[in-house]
Design a protein around this motif. Structure first.
Motif, PDB file in Angstrom:
ATOM      1  N   ILE A 114       0.716  -1.722   0.290  1.00 33.40           N
ATOM      2  CA  ILE A 114      -0.195  -0.051  -0.186  1.00 33.40           C
ATOM      3  C   ILE A 114       0.957   1.154  -0.093  1.00 33.40           C
ATOM      4  O   ILE A 114       1.880   1.502   1.145  1.00 33.40           O
ATOM      5  N   GLU A 115       0.645   1.888  -1.127  1.00 33.83           N
ATOM      6  CA  GLU A 115       1.457   3.137  -1.244  1.00 33.83           C
ATOM      7  C   GLU A 115       0.567   4.207  -0.553  1.00 33.83           C
ATOM      8  O   GLU A 115      -0.165   5.145  -1.600  1.00 33.83           O
ATOM      9  N   ILE A 116       1.256   5.438  -0.011  1.00 38.49           N
ATOM     10  CA  ILE A 116      -0.140   6.491  -0.006  1.00 38.49           C
ATOM     11  C   ILE A 116       0.968   8.250   0.085  1.00 38.49           C
ATOM     12  O   ILE A 116       2.406   7.805   0.437  1.00 38.49           O
ATOM     13  N   SER A 117       1.295   8.377  -0.751  1.00 38.06           N
ATOM     14  CA  SER A 117       1.061   9.799  -1.503  1.00 38.06           C
ATOM     15  C   SER A 117       0.531  10.959  -1.327  1.00 38.06           C
ATOM     16  O   SER A 117      -0.187  11.151  -1.844  1.00 38.06           O
ATOM     17  N   ALA A 118       1.681  12.160  -1.068  1.00 37.41           N
ATOM     18  CA  ALA A 118       1.497  13.070  -0.146  1.00 37.41           C
ATOM     19  C   ALA A 118      -0.382  13.552   0.149  1.00 37.41           C
ATOM     20  O   ALA A 118      -0.941  14.596  -0.353  1.00 37.41           O
ATOM     21  N   LEU A 127       3.225   0.579   2.630  1.00 38.70           N
ATOM     22  CA  LEU A 127       3.417  -0.336   3.781  1.00 38.70           C
ATOM     23  C   LEU A 127       3.996  -1.408   3.758  1.00 38.70           C
ATOM     24  O   LEU A 127       2.455  -2.103   2.463  1.00 38.70           O
ATOM     25  N   THR A 128       4.174  -2.457   3.247  1.00 35.13           N
ATOM     26  CA  THR A 128       4.803  -3.395   2.961  1.00 35.13           C
ATOM     27  C   THR A 128       4.713  -4.286   4.001  1.00 35.13           C
ATOM     28  O   THR A 128       4.628  -5.916   3.727  1.00 35.13           O
ATOM     29  N   GLU A 129       4.806  -4.317   5.263  1.00 32.43           N
ATOM     30  CA  GLU A 129       5.064  -5.167   6.655  1.00 32.43           C
ATOM     31  C   GLU A 129       4.219  -6.702   6.835  1.00 32.43           C
ATOM     32  O   GLU A 129       3.053  -5.625   6.332  1.00 32.43           O
ATOM     33  N   ARG A 130       4.261  -7.092   7.231  1.00 33.75           N
ATOM     34  CA  ARG A 130       3.255  -8.642   7.436  1.00 33.75           C
ATOM     35  C   ARG A 130       1.949  -7.714   8.824  1.00 33.75           C
ATOM     36  O   ARG A 130       0.641  -7.860   9.192  1.00 33.75           O
ATOM     37  N   ARG A 131       2.444  -7.195   9.226  1.00 31.61           N
ATOM     38  CA  ARG A 131       2.333  -6.578  10.848  1.00 31.61           C
ATOM     39  C   ARG A 131       2.464  -5.527  11.087  1.00 31.61           C
ATOM     40  O   ARG A 131       3.784  -4.787  11.499  1.00 31.61           O
ATOM     41  N   ILE A 132       1.085  -4.134  10.880  1.00 30.83           N
ATOM     42  CA  ILE A 132       1.609  -2.953  10.738  1.00 30.83           C
ATOM     43  C   ILE A 132       0.277  -2.050  12.171  1.00 30.83           C
ATOM     44  O   ILE A 132      -0.585  -2.646  11.806  1.00 30.83           O
TER      45      ILE A 132
END
Length: 229
Positions: free
Chosen positions: A7-11, A29-34
């Motif tokens: 998941i990419e959050i851009s500005a 966001l790429t990690e398994r647990r955030i």
């Protein structure tokens, strides 16, 4: 569609009426647990709702595996499930089995396959004996299990949890923690329960609409506790 998600959050910025809630957020966001933590009103719940298109940012862009939440909403919601703080908000049908089956509507599955998937979820979450019971008469912990099962039955790549243990007693909170820990899918958890997130891969700390710490649990939680002093 199981697996993990990127998941990419851009500005990203967002406001409600004239009040800014998120301010120029950028993160991948790429990690398994955030985990997402912060004081009430810090923007964390608004941020979580951007991740599967429940909200669309006023400015900026959110993508899930390259799919834009503003344009590809159906595909995004197949990839990212959302478990609400109050399970009554997502329990729709009268009985437990019917509610689980509802999640499969529109997937083009035959009756036998639908029944098989429902049976698998009932067994996985210890709901078999409750299959024919009224979904709205379950205990709080049982309702939360049903809500999670109802999201997972569609095989998303990622599940966002909004305060999943807030209204539960210790026994049920521990059961939910075990479920989250055992998921193969990406789990993004908004929570005030610092014990729940203590072994996560990554913690984002929100304050006044911004990410003010982004680290492993130890340093991130320490930053959050300093903010709360």
């Amino acid at each position: 569609m199981s697996g993990t998600a990127r998941i990419e959050i851009s500005a990203v910025s967002h406001r409600f009426t004239d009040k800014p809630v998120l301010r120029e957020i950028t993160a991948t966001l790429t990690e398994r647990r955030i985990a997402i933590i912060g004081a009430n009103g810090s923007g964390k719940s608004t941020f979580s709702r951007l991740l599967n298109g429940l909200l669309v940012p006023d400015r900026g862009r959110v993508t899930v595996d390259g799919l834009d939440t503003a344009r590809d909403i159906k595909a995004v919601r197949r990839k990212v499930g959302f478990v609400f703080q109050n399970p009554d908000n997502q329990i729709v049908f009268p009985t437990v089995a019917e509610d689980l089956a509802f999640g499969l509507k529109g997937l083009g599955l035959g009756r036998a396959e639908r029944e098989e998937k429902v049976g698998q979820m009932l067994a996985r979450f210890g709901l078999e004996a409750l299959a024919a019971q009224s979904a709205h008469k379950l205990s709080g912990g049982q309702k939360q299990m049903l809500a999670i099962a109802g999201v997972l039955i569609t095989a998303p790549s990622c599940v966002v949890f909004d305060e999943p243990t807030t209204a539960l007693d210790l026994r049920n909170a521990r059961r939910i923690a075990e479920v989250i820990s055992g998921l193969d899918e990406t789990a993004i958890v908004v929570s005030h329960d610092l014990d729940l997130i203590s072994d996560f891969d990554r913690v984002l700390v929100f304050d006044e609409g911004r990410i003010v710490a982004d680290d492993t649990p130890g340093p991130a939680i320490a930053h959050y506790l300093r903010l709360m002093q």
